[in-house]
Design a protein around this motif. Structure first.
Motif, PDB file in Angstrom:
ATOM      1  N   GLU A  22       0.838  -1.194   0.000  1.00  0.00           N
ATOM      2  CA  GLU A  22       0.000   0.000   0.000  1.00  0.00           C
ATOM      3  C   GLU A  22       0.873   1.245   0.000  1.00  0.00           C
ATOM      4  N   PHE A  23       0.308   2.339  -0.471  1.00  0.00           N
ATOM      5  CA  PHE A  23       1.036   3.597  -0.608  1.00  0.00           C
ATOM      6  C   PHE A  23       0.299   4.704   0.140  1.00  0.00           C
ATOM      7  N   ASN A  24       1.042   5.455   0.954  1.00  0.00           N
ATOM      8  CA  ASN A  24       0.505   6.622   1.649  1.00  0.00           C
ATOM      9  C   ASN A  24       1.252   7.862   1.187  1.00  0.00           C
ATOM     10  N   LEU A  25       0.514   8.846   0.707  1.00  0.00           N
ATOM     11  CA  LEU A  25       1.090  10.114   0.254  1.00  0.00           C
ATOM     12  C   LEU A  25       0.570  11.217   1.176  1.00  0.00           C
ATOM     13  N   VAL A  26       1.453  11.738   2.022  1.00  0.00           N
ATOM     14  CA  VAL A  26       1.087  12.775   2.982  1.00  0.00           C
ATOM     15  C   VAL A  26       1.524  14.122   2.409  1.00  0.00           C
ATOM     16  N   LEU A  27       0.560  15.007   2.201  1.00  0.00           N
ATOM     17  CA  LEU A  27       0.818  16.255   1.497  1.00  0.00           C
ATOM     18  C   LEU A  27       0.549  17.469   2.378  1.00  0.00           C
ATOM     19  N   GLY A  28       1.403  18.457   2.266  1.00  0.00           N
ATOM     20  CA  GLY A  28       1.188  19.727   2.951  1.00  0.00           C
ATOM     21  C   GLY A  28       0.289  20.608   2.119  1.00  0.00           C
ATOM     22  N   ALA A  29      -0.975  20.238   2.031  1.00  0.00           N
ATOM     23  CA  ALA A  29      -1.937  20.959   1.189  1.00  0.00           C
ATOM     24  C   ALA A  29      -3.337  20.721   1.730  1.00  0.00           C
ATOM     25  N   SER A  30      -4.257  21.596   1.336  1.00  0.00           N
ATOM     26  CA  SER A  30      -5.648  21.463   1.762  1.00  0.00           C
ATOM     27  C   SER A  30      -6.366  20.432   0.891  1.00  0.00           C
ATOM     28  N   ASP A  31      -7.547  20.016   1.329  1.00  0.00           N
ATOM     29  CA  ASP A  31      -8.344  19.065   0.559  1.00  0.00           C
ATOM     30  C   ASP A  31      -8.678  19.623  -0.824  1.00  0.00           C
ATOM     31  N   SER A  32      -9.015  20.894  -0.886  1.00  0.00           N
ATOM     32  CA  SER A  32      -9.375  21.492  -2.174  1.00  0.00           C
ATOM     33  C   SER A  32      -8.172  21.548  -3.112  1.00  0.00           C
ATOM     34  N   GLU A  33      -7.000  21.841  -2.571  1.00  0.00           N
ATOM     35  CA  GLU A  33      -5.792  21.861  -3.400  1.00  0.00           C
ATOM     36  C   GLU A  33      -5.478  20.472  -3.931  1.00  0.00           C
ATOM     37  N   VAL A  34      -5.672  19.454  -3.101  1.00  0.00           N
ATOM     38  CA  VAL A  34      -5.457  18.071  -3.539  1.00  0.00           C
ATOM     39  C   VAL A  34      -6.447  17.709  -4.635  1.00  0.00           C
ATOM     40  N   ASP A  35      -7.704  18.070  -4.439  1.00  0.00           N
ATOM     41  CA  ASP A  35      -8.734  17.765  -5.446  1.00  0.00           C
ATOM     42  C   ASP A  35      -8.407  18.424  -6.781  1.00  0.00           C
ATOM     43  N   ASP A  36      -7.972  19.675  -6.735  1.00  0.00           N
ATOM     44  CA  ASP A  36      -7.629  20.382  -7.974  1.00  0.00           C
ATOM     45  C   ASP A  36      -6.440  19.737  -8.668  1.00  0.00           C
ATOM     46  N   PHE A  37      -5.426  19.374  -7.901  1.00  0.00           N
ATOM     47  CA  PHE A  37      -4.199  18.819  -8.480  1.00  0.00           C
ATOM     48  C   PHE A  37      -4.471  17.500  -9.186  1.00  0.00           C
ATOM     49  N   PHE A  38      -5.310  16.657  -8.576  1.00  0.00           N
ATOM     50  CA  PHE A  38      -5.561  15.317  -9.121  1.00  0.00           C
ATOM     51  C   PHE A  38      -6.890  15.221  -9.874  1.00  0.00           C
ATOM     52  N   SER A  39      -7.447  16.354 -10.262  1.00  0.00           N
ATOM     53  CA  SER A  39      -8.770  16.355 -10.892  1.00  0.00           C
ATOM     54  C   SER A  39      -8.830  15.547 -12.181  1.00  0.00           C
ATOM     55  N   SER A  40      -7.726  15.487 -12.904  1.00  0.00           N
ATOM     56  CA  SER A  40      -7.710  14.762 -14.181  1.00  0.00           C
ATOM     57  C   SER A  40      -6.898  13.470 -14.103  1.00  0.00           C
ATOM     58  N   VAL A  41      -6.636  13.018 -12.868  1.00  0.00           N
ATOM     59  CA  VAL A  41      -5.804  11.826 -12.673  1.00  0.00           C
ATOM     60  C   VAL A  41      -6.648  10.707 -12.063  1.00  0.00           C
ATOM     61  N   THR A  42      -6.518   9.513 -12.618  1.00  0.00           N
ATOM     62  CA  THR A  42      -7.158   8.344 -12.034  1.00  0.00           C
ATOM     63  C   THR A  42      -6.198   7.727 -11.027  1.00  0.00           C
ATOM     64  N   LEU A  43      -6.581   7.770  -9.766  1.00  0.00           N
ATOM     65  CA  LEU A  43      -5.700   7.294  -8.704  1.00  0.00           C
ATOM     66  C   LEU A  43      -5.913   5.804  -8.470  1.00  0.00           C
ATOM     67  N   PRO A  44      -4.824   5.045  -8.307  1.00  0.00           N
ATOM     68  CA  PRO A  44      -4.957   3.599  -8.057  1.00  0.00           C
ATOM     69  C   PRO A  44      -5.556   3.333  -6.674  1.00  0.00           C
ATOM     70  N   ASP A  45      -6.204   2.198  -6.534  1.00  0.00           N
ATOM     71  CA  ASP A  45      -6.888   1.855  -5.281  1.00  0.00           C
ATOM     72  C   ASP A  45      -5.931   1.618  -4.117  1.00  0.00           C
ATOM     73  N   ASN A  46      -4.665   1.331  -4.414  1.00  0.00           N
ATOM     74  CA  ASN A  46      -3.707   1.051  -3.340  1.00  0.00           C
ATOM     75  C   ASN A  46      -3.055   2.312  -2.784  1.00  0.00           C
ATOM     76  N   LEU A  47      -3.538   3.494  -3.224  1.00  0.00           N
ATOM     77  CA  LEU A  47      -2.963   4.775  -2.817  1.00  0.00           C
ATOM     78  C   LEU A  47      -3.940   5.541  -1.933  1.00  0.00           C
ATOM     79  N   THR A  48      -3.441   5.994  -0.771  1.00  0.00           N
ATOM     80  CA  THR A  48      -4.206   6.857   0.121  1.00  0.00           C
ATOM     81  C   THR A  48      -3.503   8.200   0.214  1.00  0.00           C
ATOM     82  N   ILE A  49      -4.270   9.279   0.034  1.00  0.00           N
ATOM     83  CA  ILE A  49      -3.710  10.625   0.119  1.00  0.00           C
ATOM     84  C   ILE A  49      -4.198  11.276   1.398  1.00  0.00           C
ATOM     85  N   ILE A  50      -3.251  11.811   2.156  1.00  0.00           N
ATOM     86  CA  ILE A  50      -3.557  12.484   3.421  1.00  0.00           C
ATOM     87  C   ILE A  50      -3.154  13.944   3.273  1.00  0.00           C
TER      88      ILE A  50
END
Length: 364
Positions: free
Chosen positions: A220-248
């Protein structure tokens, strides 16, 4: 005793304000009088808990880079004007990163000693970097660098300089010392990356690596980001994220993630952003977590090939995925790397950091 006035551009949960917090805590323990000027609004960050008087000045980031540059320039003009009130003060100006040049210029005009704590080398556009270096050359009396790599890459003639390696807070040191490296927590081989939400930090490469290993259910993969939920949503808006990845997002306490980690990845892209130290790497080492890091810059002062981890360019996503699959199948290798990682972390103790910082001020 002179008052120490600290300057930082933006309070967030990235490495440079975290290190500055430790500097302020070190001088507070020794009874120095301190103030902190930080740009931006009331957003949270590491410096919010700094044990000193805090003052704010205008700064705002925009999606448009030209508006951000205008905001930055205006912020430094405002800062410069604010600091004219110290014309008769017995003080030291401590400028954290190259960016708060308004403070350095005010120090030069007022005849106040300026100390720079330099963390970065990858500043764009290039004319801005050249200008900021010019300000250092004209205003600084001493430079502190976070690694020998950076001291060599950004050397300044005729300015006294020293290297003070970053350290980690005492609470994290204690947690790491009491931690037993799990190899696989909850029967899951956990791959961790902690960084700001920037493409040059290798965020997209981390997603690609996770996707390459999506067929292995116990990784499993954990990606911990220094960003808000909205910033994360905008960044990955056009990306299909794999099921084994969790973004915090906007994580204030990363210790639980280090405690579960099997491997830490640091994937900064050297052609765009060279890591000058790698605070998350040191934090991971203190928990005995093996690291895969870029083969250039500060990380090579923390990790040696096949000792505490591996040196692999972030563009080689297939090779990194293959190395993770190898480590997943070879726990004895992970435990060997883990032991070396924990030993290496002891070279970067908070006691050494604090004594080196106090030495700077005892000498002025």
């Amino acid at each position: 005793m002179k008052k120490i006035i600290f300057f930082h551009l933006l309070n967030d949960y990235s490495g440079s304000p975290k290190v500055l917090l430790q500097v302020i805590e070190a001088v507070a323990k020794k009874g120095f009088e301190a103030e902190l000027y930080v740009g931006g609004g009331a957003e949270g960050g590491f410096l919010s808990s700094a044990p000193c008087v805090q003052k704010r000045y205008f700064y705002k980031r925009f999606e448009n880079k030209y508006l951000t540059l205008l905001s930055y320039s205006l912020s430094q003009l405002i800062l410069f004007i604010k600091l004219l009130r110290y014309r008769h003060a017995s003080a030291i100006f401590y400028v954290n990163t190259l960016l708060p040049f308004g403070a350095a210029l005010a120090g030069r005009v007022l005849g106040i000693q300026v100390i720079y704590h330099i963390h970065e080398t990858s500043i764009r556009p290039r004319p801005l970097k050249l200008f900021l270096r010019w300000m250092v050359e004209r205003c600084s009396s001493e430079n502190i660098f976070v690694s020998h790599f950076l001291a060599k890459a950004e050397s300044f003639t005729n300015i006294e300089s020293r290297v003070i390696y970053n350290s980690i807070p005492q609470n994290m040191v204690s947690s790491g010392a009491n931690h037993v490296y799990p190899y696989a927590s909850g029967n899951k081989f956990n791959v961790l990356m902690i960084c700001s939400l920037k493409a040059y930090k290798g965020v997209n490469e981390f997603v690609r690596i996770a996707d390459l290993l999506s067929g292995q259910q116990d990784i499993e993969f954990n990606l911990v980001l220094g960003a808000s939920d909205s910033e994360v949503d905008d960044f990955f808006s056009s990306v299909t994220l794999p099921d084994n990845l969790t973004i915090i997002s906007r994580c204030k306490d990363v210790i639980p993630y280090y405690q579960r980690a099997s491997v830490l990845l640091s994937l900064s892209k050297p052609e765009e952003w060279v890591e000058t130290f790698g605070l998350t790497i040191l934090e991971a080492l203190s928990f005995g977590v093996p690291c895969i890091v870029p083969p250039v810059g500060g990380p090579v002062e923390l990790v040696s090939e096949d000792k505490e981890g591996y040196l692999i360019d972030s563009n080689r996503v297939e090779d990194i995925a293959a190395k993770l699959a190898f480590l997943h199948k070879n726990p004895e290798v992970c435990f060997r790397l883990s032991e070396a990682a924990r030993v290496k972390s002891l070279s970067f103790s908070v006691d050494n950091f604090e004594s080196d910082v106090i030495e700077v001020f005892n000498g002025v």
